[in-house]
Design a protein around this motif. Sequence first.
Motif, PDB file in Angstrom:
ATOM      1  N   MET A   1      26.579  19.613  -1.229  1.00 21.27           N
ATOM      2  CA  MET A   1      25.762  20.108  -0.146  1.00 21.27           C
ATOM      3  C   MET A   1      26.703  20.660   0.923  1.00 21.27           C
ATOM      4  O   MET A   1      27.801  20.155   1.094  1.00 21.27           O
ATOM      5  CB  MET A   1      24.895  18.946   0.343  1.00 21.27           C
ATOM      6  CG  MET A   1      24.189  19.142   1.627  1.00 21.27           C
ATOM      7  SD  MET A   1      23.002  17.827   1.957  1.00 21.27           S
ATOM      8  CE  MET A   1      24.057  16.641   2.749  1.00 21.27           C
ATOM      9  N   GLY A   2      26.272  21.672   1.613  1.00 19.44           N
ATOM     10  CA  GLY A   2      27.111  22.329   2.609  1.00 19.44           C
ATOM     11  C   GLY A   2      27.084  21.657   3.968  1.00 19.44           C
ATOM     12  O   GLY A   2      26.922  22.316   4.995  1.00 19.44           O
ATOM     13  N   SER A  11      25.839  23.188   7.503  1.00 20.16           N
ATOM     14  CA  SER A  11      26.454  24.340   8.149  1.00 20.16           C
ATOM     15  C   SER A  11      25.332  25.326   8.467  1.00 20.16           C
ATOM     16  O   SER A  11      24.557  25.688   7.570  1.00 20.16           O
ATOM     17  CB  SER A  11      27.479  24.968   7.200  1.00 20.16           C
ATOM     18  OG  SER A  11      28.133  26.040   7.811  1.00 20.16           O
ATOM     19  N   PRO A  12      25.191  25.751   9.709  1.00 19.69           N
ATOM     20  CA  PRO A  12      24.071  26.627  10.069  1.00 19.69           C
ATOM     21  C   PRO A  12      24.248  28.053   9.539  1.00 19.69           C
ATOM     22  O   PRO A  12      25.363  28.516   9.332  1.00 19.69           O
ATOM     23  CB  PRO A  12      24.093  26.606  11.605  1.00 19.69           C
ATOM     24  CG  PRO A  12      25.498  26.279  11.973  1.00 19.69           C
ATOM     25  CD  PRO A  12      26.027  25.405  10.859  1.00 19.69           C
ATOM     26  N   GLY A  13      23.125  28.715   9.314  1.00 17.25           N
ATOM     27  CA  GLY A  13      23.164  30.124   8.966  1.00 17.25           C
ATOM     28  C   GLY A  13      22.647  30.469   7.588  1.00 17.25           C
ATOM     29  O   GLY A  13      22.664  31.618   7.184  1.00 17.25           O
ATOM     30  N   GLY A  14      22.233  29.477   6.808  1.00 15.48           N
ATOM     31  CA  GLY A  14      21.642  29.774   5.513  1.00 15.48           C
ATOM     32  C   GLY A  14      22.612  29.696   4.354  1.00 15.48           C
ATOM     33  O   GLY A  14      23.657  29.048   4.420  1.00 15.48           O
ATOM     34  N   ILE A  15      22.272  30.398   3.278  1.00 15.28           N
ATOM     35  CA  ILE A  15      22.976  30.264   2.011  1.00 15.28           C
ATOM     36  C   ILE A  15      24.458  30.629   2.098  1.00 15.28           C
ATOM     37  O   ILE A  15      25.291  29.949   1.509  1.00 15.28           O
ATOM     38  CB  ILE A  15      22.275  31.065   0.888  1.00 15.28           C
ATOM     39  CG1 ILE A  15      22.873  30.761  -0.493  1.00 15.28           C
ATOM     40  CG2 ILE A  15      22.310  32.555   1.182  1.00 15.28           C
ATOM     41  CD1 ILE A  15      22.635  29.375  -0.991  1.00 15.28           C
ATOM     42  N   GLY A  16      24.823  31.658   2.817  1.00 15.84           N
ATOM     43  CA  GLY A  16      26.234  32.063   2.909  1.00 15.84           C
ATOM     44  C   GLY A  16      27.112  30.984   3.515  1.00 15.84           C
ATOM     45  O   GLY A  16      28.061  30.504   2.866  1.00 15.84           O
ATOM     46  N   ALA A  84      18.786  21.484   2.179  1.00 14.59           N
ATOM     47  CA  ALA A  84      19.924  22.358   1.878  1.00 14.59           C
ATOM     48  C   ALA A  84      19.466  23.521   1.013  1.00 14.59           C
ATOM     49  O   ALA A  84      18.463  23.440   0.304  1.00 14.59           O
ATOM     50  CB  ALA A  84      21.007  21.566   1.146  1.00 14.59           C
ATOM     51  N   ARG A  85      20.195  24.632   1.067  1.00 17.01           N
ATOM     52  CA  ARG A  85      19.941  25.801   0.232  1.00 17.01           C
ATOM     53  C   ARG A  85      20.698  25.688  -1.088  1.00 17.01           C
ATOM     54  O   ARG A  85      20.311  26.291  -2.075  1.00 17.01           O
ATOM     55  CB  ARG A  85      20.392  27.090   0.941  1.00 17.01           C
ATOM     56  CG  ARG A  85      19.851  27.315   2.328  1.00 17.01           C
ATOM     57  CD  ARG A  85      18.346  27.424   2.427  1.00 17.01           C
ATOM     58  NE  ARG A  85      17.793  28.378   1.475  1.00 17.01           N
ATOM     59  CZ  ARG A  85      16.586  28.235   0.896  1.00 17.01           C
ATOM     60  NH1 ARG A  85      15.827  27.214   1.189  1.00 17.01           N
ATOM     61  NH2 ARG A  85      16.147  29.124   0.050  1.00 17.01           N
ATOM     62  N   ILE A  86      21.810  24.910  -1.093  1.00 16.20           N
ATOM     63  CA  ILE A  86      22.690  24.834  -2.256  1.00 16.20           C
ATOM     64  C   ILE A  86      23.321  23.453  -2.366  1.00 16.20           C
ATOM     65  O   ILE A  86      23.642  22.842  -1.347  1.00 16.20           O
ATOM     66  CB  ILE A  86      23.799  25.922  -2.189  1.00 16.20           C
ATOM     67  CG1 ILE A  86      24.705  25.925  -3.416  1.00 16.20           C
ATOM     68  CG2 ILE A  86      24.642  25.771  -0.940  1.00 16.20           C
ATOM     69  CD1 ILE A  86      24.141  26.624  -4.588  1.00 16.20           C
ATOM     70  N   GLU A  87      23.457  22.973  -3.582  1.00 17.51           N
ATOM     71  CA  GLU A  87      24.282  21.812  -3.888  1.00 17.51           C
ATOM     72  C   GLU A  87      25.144  22.208  -5.081  1.00 17.51           C
ATOM     73  O   GLU A  87      24.679  22.914  -5.979  1.00 17.51           O
ATOM     74  CB  GLU A  87      23.451  20.591  -4.252  1.00 17.51           C
ATOM     75  CG  GLU A  87      22.758  19.957  -3.065  1.00 17.51           C
ATOM     76  CD  GLU A  87      22.116  18.612  -3.402  1.00 17.51           C
ATOM     77  OE1 GLU A  87      22.690  17.868  -4.239  1.00 17.51           O
ATOM     78  OE2 GLU A  87      21.069  18.323  -2.840  1.00 17.51           O
ATOM     79  N   VAL A  88      26.395  21.776  -5.075  1.00 18.19           N
ATOM     80  CA  VAL A  88      27.308  22.089  -6.183  1.00 18.19           C
ATOM     81  C   VAL A  88      28.014  20.805  -6.590  1.00 18.19           C
ATOM     82  O   VAL A  88      28.505  20.058  -5.746  1.00 18.19           O
ATOM     83  CB  VAL A  88      28.342  23.159  -5.776  1.00 18.19           C
ATOM     84  CG1 VAL A  88      29.291  23.446  -6.932  1.00 18.19           C
ATOM     85  CG2 VAL A  88      27.661  24.442  -5.321  1.00 18.19           C
ATOM     86  N   GLU A  89      28.049  20.576  -7.898  1.00 15.29           N
ATOM     87  CA  GLU A  89      28.756  19.442  -8.476  1.00 15.29           C
ATOM     88  C   GLU A  89      29.838  20.016  -9.370  1.00 15.29           C
ATOM     89  O   GLU A  89      29.579  20.928 -10.156  1.00 15.29           O
ATOM     90  CB  GLU A  89      27.786  18.601  -9.302  1.00 15.29           C
ATOM     91  CG  GLU A  89      28.431  17.508 -10.101  1.00 15.29           C
ATOM     92  CD  GLU A  89      27.439  16.838 -11.017  1.00 15.29           C
ATOM     93  OE1 GLU A  89      26.994  15.737 -10.661  1.00 15.29           O
ATOM     94  OE2 GLU A  89      27.111  17.422 -12.057  1.00 15.29           O
TER      95      GLU A  89
END
Length: 94
Positions: A1-2, A11-16, A84-89
Motif C-alpha cells: 500500500m502506498g 500518499s495523497p494524489g491518487g494512483i501515481g 488505497a488505489r494500489i497494493e503490491v506484494e
Amino acid sequence: MGNLPGSLKLSPGGIGPESKQVMENIKTTLEAHGHTMANVVKCTAMLADMSEWGAFNEVYKTYFAEGRYPARSAFGATALAFNARIEVECIAAK
C-alpha cells in the motif's frame, strides 16, 4: 500500500503518488535486509480500478532495469485497505 513511512496515511494524489510510494516502501524494506530491487523475482499488483493499470505501470517499470522485469500478475479488487488505489506484494531472492 502506498502509505507514508511510519503511518497508515496514504500518499495523497491518487494512483501515481500511491504507486511511487508503494514501490519506495518495497525498495526501502528490501534495502533494510540487504537486498535491492534487482533481487525481486515476482510481484502481485492489486488495483482498486484496473483502468489505472497504465498509470501504475509507468511508475512500476522505473524501479527495474529495462528488460529485466520480475514475473508479475495483477488483478482488480473491489476494495483495498484504507481506500488505497494500489497494493503490491513482491518476492525477492538472493
